[in-house]
Design an enzyme around this catalytic site. Structure first.
Site, PDB file in Angstrom:
ATOM      1  CG  HIS A  56      -1.559  -1.037   1.503  1.00 33.36           C
ATOM      2  ND1 HIS A  56      -1.338  -2.317   2.265  1.00 33.36           N
ATOM      3  CD2 HIS A  56      -3.152  -1.083   1.165  1.00 33.36           C
ATOM      4  CE1 HIS A  56      -2.543  -3.078   2.426  1.00 33.36           C
ATOM      5  NE2 HIS A  56      -3.537  -2.318   1.588  1.00 33.36           N
ATOM      6  CG  ASP A  59       1.924  -1.393   3.406  1.00 29.87           C
ATOM      7  OD1 ASP A  59       1.069  -0.853   4.291  1.00 29.87           O
ATOM      8  OD2 ASP A  59       1.487  -2.055   2.584  1.00 29.87           O
ATOM      9  CG  MET A  90      -0.892  -6.266  -6.282  1.00 30.68           C
ATOM     10  SD  MET A  90      -1.176  -5.551  -4.312  1.00 30.68           S
ATOM     11  CE  MET A  90      -1.620  -7.008  -3.803  1.00 30.68           C
ATOM     12  CD  GLU A 183      -8.503  -8.343  -0.903  1.00 32.43           C
ATOM     13  OE1 GLU A 183      -7.390  -7.787  -1.761  1.00 32.43           O
ATOM     14  OE2 GLU A 183      -8.259  -8.773   0.179  1.00 32.43           O
ATOM     15  CE  LYS A 185     -12.200  -8.562   5.828  1.00 31.12           C
ATOM     16  NZ  LYS A 185     -11.104  -7.778   6.509  1.00 31.12           N
ATOM     17  CD  GLU A 219      -7.574 -12.164   2.397  1.00 30.52           C
ATOM     18  OE1 GLU A 219      -7.231 -11.110   1.541  1.00 30.52           O
ATOM     19  OE2 GLU A 219      -7.793 -12.293   3.487  1.00 30.52           O
ATOM     20  CG  HIS A 222     -11.477 -11.490   2.176  1.00 27.08           C
ATOM     21  ND1 HIS A 222     -10.994 -10.440   1.666  1.00 27.08           N
ATOM     22  CD2 HIS A 222     -10.744 -11.604   3.582  1.00 27.08           C
ATOM     23  CE1 HIS A 222     -10.145  -9.621   2.448  1.00 27.08           C
ATOM     24  NE2 HIS A 222      -9.854 -10.445   3.634  1.00 27.08           N
ATOM     25  CG  ASP A 247      -4.742 -10.953  -1.360  1.00 32.65           C
ATOM     26  OD1 ASP A 247      -4.065 -10.946  -2.253  1.00 32.65           O
ATOM     27  OD2 ASP A 247      -5.316 -10.241  -0.946  1.00 32.65           O
ATOM     28  CG  ASP A 257      -9.655 -11.039   7.243  1.00 29.74           C
ATOM     29  OD1 ASP A 257      -9.503 -12.253   6.878  1.00 29.74           O
ATOM     30  OD2 ASP A 257      -8.938 -10.141   6.828  1.00 29.74           O
ATOM     31  CG  ASP A 259      -5.779 -11.690   6.899  1.00 29.13           C
ATOM     32  OD1 ASP A 259      -6.524 -12.057   6.034  1.00 29.13           O
ATOM     33  OD2 ASP A 259      -5.765 -10.420   7.550  1.00 29.13           O
ATOM     34  CG  ASP A 289      -3.599 -10.165   2.561  1.00 28.18           C
ATOM     35  OD1 ASP A 289      -3.027  -9.790   3.434  1.00 28.18           O
ATOM     36  OD2 ASP A 289      -4.603  -9.506   2.280  1.00 28.18           O
TER      37      ASP A 289
HETATM   38  C1  GLT Z   1      -5.919  -5.515   4.384  1.00 25.58           C
HETATM   39  C2  GLT Z   1      -7.151  -6.470   3.922  1.00 25.58           C
HETATM   40  C3  GLT Z   1      -6.541  -7.271   2.755  1.00 25.58           C
HETATM   41  C4  GLT Z   1      -6.225  -6.586   1.695  1.00 25.58           C
HETATM   42  C5  GLT Z   1      -5.042  -5.595   1.679  1.00 25.58           C
HETATM   43  C6  GLT Z   1      -5.131  -4.681   0.565  1.00 25.58           C
HETATM   44  S1  GLT Z   1      -5.151  -4.607   3.080  1.00 25.58           S
HETATM   45  O1  GLT Z   1      -4.979  -6.138   5.166  1.00 25.58           O
HETATM   46  O2  GLT Z   1      -7.380  -7.242   5.082  1.00 25.58           O
HETATM   47  O3  GLT Z   1      -7.392  -8.309   2.649  1.00 25.58           O
HETATM   48  O4  GLT Z   1      -5.691  -7.293   0.447  1.00 25.58           O
HETATM   49  O5  GLT Z   1      -5.644  -3.498   0.696  1.00 25.58           O
HETATM   50 MN    MN Z   2      -6.584  -9.594   0.983  1.00 29.82          MN
HETATM   51 MN    MN Z   3      -8.188 -10.776   4.852  1.00 32.42          MN
END
Ligand code: GLT
Ligand code: MN
Ligand code: MN
Length: 389
Positions: A56, A59, A90, A183, A185, A219, A222, A247, A257, A259, A289
């Site tokens: 980002h 970041d 990316m 993306e 979510k 992702e 998500h 992702d 979430d 991750d 991710d």
């Molecule tokens: C954030 C989000 C991710 C996205 C990122 C891109 S930022 O961490 O939860 O799933 O991919 O903006």
């Molecule tokens: Mn993501």
């Molecule tokens: Mn996520």
């Protein structure tokens, strides 16, 4: 120790600066790790066998930096990329951290917030292009509502469309060959986020000014949060020609979430994911991710990054072995067999086919009672996954 599962750059594994750089903060606790400077993250990822690093705007360049600071930071980062042979495939915009985006960016009710979001994204696109990115991700985490009274939802979708159109026109204008990847979510940080699934994004893309320039970035976590099967989302995106990025991470069911490290929560789902990505012809990045547990120090972050990649490589081998197993091949040959007996009515519609079909009789009792051997097939997958075959 090195072995055949060690990641290598040709696997096209990438991580975000925000993933390995995650300091372990959560909703209830302070960071548990010191921040890692972006050039150090580049060194760490290269050392672990990754191909690239994504980011980002914020970041890399702290919010509010001057133009001179920005240029110095970017120069140092480019030097680190060159030193360690990493790419930036990316880039994306942070449209969620600053308080100005508390009620959305592109879908905010306030036109000044919407305009500022476009300005910030245009600047971040310039950064991405400067670093050589070919894909630009849009994750609209704040595009949604807490109270459904606050926004006109149809208007929100129109605003989101207007913003994506504005930005593809911007890229065309500047001659940038940048693919956009949307993306989805379902929730978090908002109670409910607009366009909550990959399928919803695919429907939305068809309504844009430049649909050819826009695809999706599904992702794992998500789709699981929405109770969906990730490999199905991947397949729909791929079949539509829209799988521009992916992702990879993991998630324990529909909750906040997580991750998690790729394949750590549901290895069977990860097996189907890798099997699909490796067999469909996808040539893009395998982006993780995810972030390390809060319990980890820098060594643990390394273990986490290597773990994501090694699990992918292991599953790639397991999936190939499954597909090459003669028992699986024979069984699939039987299960998917088409004797051609219905070719005169299936496929593209015609009036003649409709007339023929109306007169056809089917033995629905026989069709309904036939065993399909899916238990046997699934057990073969499990045995490959568990290394028993
Ligand atoms: C954030 C989000 C991710 C996205 C990122 C891109 S930022 O961490 O939860 O799933 O991919 O903006
Ligand atoms: Mn993501
Ligand atoms: Mn996520």
């Amino acid at each position: 120790m090195t072995d055949r599962f060690d990641p290598r750059p040709e696997h096209k594994f990438t991580f975000g600066l925000w993933t390995v750089g995650n300091p372990g903060r959560d909703a209830f606790g302070l960071p548990t790790r010191a921040p890692i400077a972006p050039p150090e993250i580049v060194a760490l990822l290269a050392d672990c066998g990754a191909y690239g690093v994504n980011l980002h705007d914020e970041d890399l360049i702290p919010f509010g930096s001057s133009a001179a600071e920005r240029d110095r930071i970017v120069a140092d980062f480019k030097q680190a990329l060159a030193d360690h042979g990493l790419r930036v495939p990316m880039a994306t915009t942070n449209l969620f951290t600053q308080p100005v985006f508390k009620d959305g960016a592109f879908t905010s009710n306030d036109p000044a917030v919407r305009a500022y979001a476009l300005q910030k994204t245009a600047a971040a696109i310039e950064l991405g292009v400067e670093l050589g990115a070919e894909t630009y991700v849009f994750w609209g985490g704040r595009e949604g509502t807490e109270s459904n009274a606050s926004k006109d939802h149809c208007e929100s979708i129109k605003r989101f469309r207007e913003a994506i159109n504005w930005l593809t026109h911007y890229c065309v204008d500047r001659g940038y060959d940048l693919k956009f990847a949307l993306e989805a979510k379902p929730n978090e940080p908002r109670c409910d986020i607009y366009l909550p699934t990959t399928g919803a994004m695919l429907g939305f893309i068809a309504t844009l000014d430049h649909p050819d320039r826009v695809g999706v970035n599904p992702e794992v976590a998500h789709e699981v949060m929405a109770g969906l099967d990730f490999s199905h989302a991947l397949a729909q995106a791929w079949e539509a020609g829209k799988l521009f990025h992916v992702d990879l991470n993991d998630q324990l069911g529909p909750r906040y979430d997580q991750d998690l490290r790729f394949g750590s929560a549901n290895p069977k789902a990860a097996f189907w994911t890798v099997r699909f990505l490796e067999s469909c012809g996808y040539q893009g990045m395998r982006h993780f991710d995810a972030h390390a547990y809060r319990s980890e120090d820098l060594d643990g972050v390394r273990d986490f990054a290597k773990g994501c990649m090694r699990t992918y490589v292991i599953l790639k081998e397991r999936a190939a072995a499954f597909d090459a197993d003669p028992e699986v091949r024979d069984l699939l040959g039987e299960i998917r067999a088409d004797d051609g007996s219905q070719a005169d009515v299936l496929g593209v519609y015609s009036k003649e086919k409709a007339d023929l079909l109306a007169r056809r009789s089917f033995d629905v009792d026989r069709l309904g009672s036939k065993g399909l051997q899916l238990e046997r097939l699934d057990q073969l997958a499990i045995e490959h996954l568990l290394g028993a075959r």
